[in-house]
Enzyme design. Structure first.
Site, mmCIF file in Angstrom:
data_model
loop_
_atom_site.group_PDB
_atom_site.id
_atom_site.type_symbol
_atom_site.label_atom_id
_atom_site.label_comp_id
_atom_site.label_asym_id
_atom_site.label_seq_id
_atom_site.Cartn_x
_atom_site.Cartn_y
_atom_site.Cartn_z
ATOM 1 N N GLY A 184 1.025 3.102 9.709
ATOM 2 C CA GLY A 184 1.483 3.634 8.430
ATOM 3 C C GLY A 184 2.315 2.631 7.672
ATOM 4 C CB SER A 185 4.817 3.126 4.993
ATOM 5 O OG SER A 185 5.924 3.749 5.627
ATOM 6 C CB SER A 186 6.229 -2.063 6.098
ATOM 7 O OG SER A 186 6.537 -1.891 4.728
ATOM 8 N NE ARG A 187 10.122 4.787 3.401
ATOM 9 C CZ ARG A 187 10.434 5.876 4.129
ATOM 10 N NH1 ARG A 187 11.587 5.947 4.771
ATOM 11 N NH2 ARG A 187 9.586 6.885 4.197
ATOM 12 C CB VAL A 188 7.687 5.028 8.455
ATOM 13 C CG1 VAL A 188 7.760 5.911 9.695
ATOM 14 C CG2 VAL A 188 7.874 5.871 7.196
ATOM 15 C CB ALA A 189 6.555 0.212 10.806
ATOM 16 C CD GLU A 197 -3.151 -1.110 11.313
ATOM 17 O OE1 GLU A 197 -2.795 -1.529 10.185
ATOM 18 O OE2 GLU A 197 -3.974 -0.213 11.490
ATOM 19 C CB CYS A 214 -3.894 -0.782 6.546
ATOM 20 S SG CYS A 214 -5.080 -0.526 7.879
#
Length: 489
Positions: free
Chosen positions: A217-222, A236, A271
């Site tokens: 998912g999103s880089s912010r949540v990652a 990813e 993505c």
């Protein structure tokens, strides 16, 4: 939770799902606690389960290959994430092929060990692939079947007990697939399905025995999950994916078609979507941009080759486009308008396929680079051009990008290819005249590079990397009969 109809705000919701609260997590925690760190199976415990999952994978692959079941899942995907039938059914076919790949003995082959001779008689060391035990999978909305299935089955193959948290907008797809797995012989206690919002999932991940979380998912949540779990994640996340057209110009129609597919298929909500296109100045002599514009103009709501963006409003996307157009020398190549005559809910976005040109040297300036290299996750791309003396500037741009998922070098020039391949890092890179960015089949690795937390999917290597760790067992059984106690050291 009520999930609105993604194509029409005047139609009833497509489904509702449980909105599990933190106070309702106890059964999930108890279920995870029933599994030890050594997993449900490993090379020394319950090895018959490797064979069981080989058979489950065979049956599930066969089921997904039946025309009526294939069509059911394709239309379930389209109901949640409006995309063309060919894109949706392609997702089902890739998933079926993956399941076929791991039929029979191929699950236990994933756990193949190796032995090394020891230092003396009776000693030998053996390396094993060992599960983590309780794990979590947080899957995205844009591929509601393929991505969660490939990660889920990898976790199960290696002996883990996963709790799956699908994206709320598409949860019905994996719910149906779990029913299929149960029909194919999977024990119901092997997987837990959690429907909830993000903070509740975080509470489970950080407040239970979960040993590893795989997030797509999103880089912010990652980054948030990475901090909350102390780095116990495989991610990813975002992909601001580049394509470079080299100096050897040919096959303009094909290249234009592939650029359109990479940037705008599934509304650019992949993505692996083409986010930026670097065009060598030799292509100026062709009508490449005109052909790309013509291809984009043929996309339509009627066949869902154009549709809603589920992560941004129309205003958000238009604001980003207008901001890019403030860069000196920037211009709108095509698109930049709201889709006409639509009834898409206001919480979603609706823009035509769009391309904005930004001069390369302006893009590289500190005040503009982050804005130009932001993944919009929409039918949008940045286009720029370069000459023979500016290849190093292209490499600089690629180096400064923060995420390195997919890439494409559209060139058969060996020197050009090699220079770019040697100086870039994207984990899934296509090269050659047929190069694309949106390549996520089951027959090769798909995942980022350059990040030790990076998660791949689809191949034996990716499954072993993400869903198992290395364990070394050294057997040292025989004490020599003539052993004499030595002086202490």
């Amino acid at each position: 939770m009520i999930i609105p109809h993604p194509l029409s705000k005047s139609k009833p919701p497509i489904f509702t799902i449980p909105d599990t609260s933190k106070e309702e997590l106890a059964p999930f925690i108890e279920s995870l606690n029933c599994v030890s760190k050594s997993g449900r199976h490993n090379p020394l415990k319950n090895p018959e389960r490797y064979l069981m999952y080989g058979e489950i994978s065979r049956q599930a692959g066969n089921a997904l290959s039946q025309p009526d079941i294939e069509d059911f899942f394709a239309r379930s995907i389209m109901k949640c994430v409006p995309k063309s039938y060919s894109q949706a059914v392609g997702e089902v076919k890739v998933t079926a092929a993956f399941l076929h790949n791991f039929a029979g003995d191929n699950v236990r082959f994933l756990a193949r060990s190796f032995g090394i001779p020891g230092d003396h008689y009776g000693q030998q060391s053996n390396g094993y692939r060992w599960p983590y035990g309780p794990v979590a999978i947080v899957s995205p909305f844009n591929f509601p079947l393929e991505i969660p299935v490939l990660q889920l089955m990898g976790a199960l193959f290696m002996g883990n007990k996963p709790v799956l948290k699908p994206a709320e907008k598409v949860a019905i797809v994996m719910e149906q697939f779990l029913h299929l797995l149960h029909h194919c012989g999977m024990p119901k206690e092997d997987v837990d399905l959690l429907n909830c919002q993000g903070p509740v999932a975080e509470a489970l991940i950080t407040g239970s025995s979960i040993r590893l979380t795989q997030f797509t998912g999103s880089s912010r949540v990652a980054e948030l999950l990475s901090q909350k779990t102390g780095g116990k994640v495989k991610i990813e996340d975002a992909g601001f994916d580049w394509k470079i057209l080299g100096p050897d110009v040919s096959d303009v129609d094909y290249v234009a078609w592939q650029c359109d597919q990479d940037a705008y298929a599934t509304q650019g909500q992949k993505c692996s979507a083409q986010s930026i296109l670097f065009i060598h100045e030799n292509w100026d002599k062709t009508d490449l941009i005109d052909k790309m514009k013509a291809n984009a103009s043929r996309r339509s709501l009627d066949d869902l080759t154009m549709g809603p963006v589920l992560t941004h409003t129309t205003k958000d996307m238009m604001d980003h486009i207008h901001q890019l157009l403030t860069v000196p020398g920037a211009s709108l190549l095509f698109g930049g308008k709201e889709i006409e005559n639509h009834d898409i809910p206001d919480v979603y976005g609706a823009i035509q396929p769009t391309a904005v040109f930004v001069p390369l040297k302006e893009m590289l300036k500190d005040e503009y680079f982050d804005m130009c290299a932001t993944e919009l996750f929409a039918p949008f791309q940045v286009v720029t051009r370069f000459g023979d003396d500016e290849v190093d500037l292209v490499i600089e741009a690629c180096e400064r990008m923060s995420h390195h998922l997919t890439a494409a070098i559209v060139s058969n020039d060996d020197n050009f290819q090699t220079k770019l391949l040697a100086n870039t890092v994207n984990g899934t890179t296509y090269t050659g005249k047929r190069a694309r960015t949106t390549g996520a089949p089951q027959n090769h690795w798909f995942g980022p590079a350059g990040d030790p937390r990076g998660a791949g999917l689809g191949t034996p290597e990716s499954i072993k990397l993400v869903w198992s760790c290395h364990r070394e067992i050294i057997k040292d059984n025989i004490i020599p009969r003539d052993w004499i106690q030595q002086k202490a050291t």
